[in-house]
Design a protein around this motif. Structure first.
Motif: not given
Length: 227
Positions: A100, A200, A203
């Motif tokens: 992440v 993102r 994700h």
């Protein structure tokens, strides 16, 4: 061009190799086959000595299926049917947080989706047969359950898979609260079937097992995002 290097987390089990039982890092070949068929280069990531530095070597990550996530991580006592592997939780959460932070493309499958939800502040139903109104999501005869999922408009999942999909299902836990992730698909009984983070690059996670189907669009989308 080099194929994107995709890390696959592994089951942590006990097995007999040679004269004695030992710890084993194992994974059904369907996962690595799916990555290869999508144009990626699969590499297995064991949980024995996790190093988040591996994220810098990878182009993408698949969090695979397997054991239950420890309910202590979302503030709950363990249900009698909950079976955890603490070392695997520790290792995969370390990898996930590093992924992440690096905005590495991540695909979660079944347990992988549940882990991503917990990491995002969500909660799980620990045993779906205890939840009123939910249909069968796990058979006991060695076969997958099957049902349709409705994929929500305005999601990356919808762009990849369309509005509706019949999926295979084998899980006794499910998402009660998606935390900071966006719900992307629902079963007819209302259970969350996919989540994603639209902020993102890639994700995304699903509750079903696309590695065990002919439909490799999710793996293709991961490899494309990792390329």
């Amino acid at each position: 061009m080099a194929r994107p290097l995709i890390g696959l987390t592994t089951y942590l089990k006990r097995g007999v190799y040679g004269p004695a039982e030992t710890d084993v890092a194992a994974l059904p070949l369907a996962y690595s086959r799916s990555v290869r068929e999508a144009g990626g280069l699969p590499v297995l990531v064991a949980s024995d000595d996790p190093d988040p530095g591996i994220v810098g070597r990878l182009d993408g990550l698949v969090l695979t299926g397997g054991s239950d996530v420890d309910p202590a991580r979302y503030g709950a006592a363990a249900h009698p049917r909950t079976a955890v592997v603490t070392r695997r939780d520790d290792a995969e959460l370390l990898l996930l947080r590093a992924a992440v932070a690096a905005d590495l493309p991540v695909l979660g499958v079944c347990r992988g989706m549940q882990l991503m939800v917990v990491a995002a502040g969500g909660r799980l139903h620990q045993h779906l047969p205890d939840v009123p109104g939910l249909a069968e999501h796990r058979r006991t005869d060695g076969r997958y359950a099957s049902h349709v999922v409705r994929i929500l408009d305005g999601t990356r999942c919808r762009d990849i898979l369309g509005a509706e999909l019949e999926v295979n299902s084998h899980h006794h836990q499910g998402v009660a609260d998606a935390g900071g992730l966006k719900i992307a698909a629902l079963a007819p009984d209302g259970l969350v079937e996919a989540v994603e983070d639209p902020g993102r690059a890639f994700h995304l996670a699903v509750q079903w097992h696309p590695e065990d189907t002919p439909d490799k669009r999710l793996f293709a989308a991961l490899v494309a995002a990792a390329g």
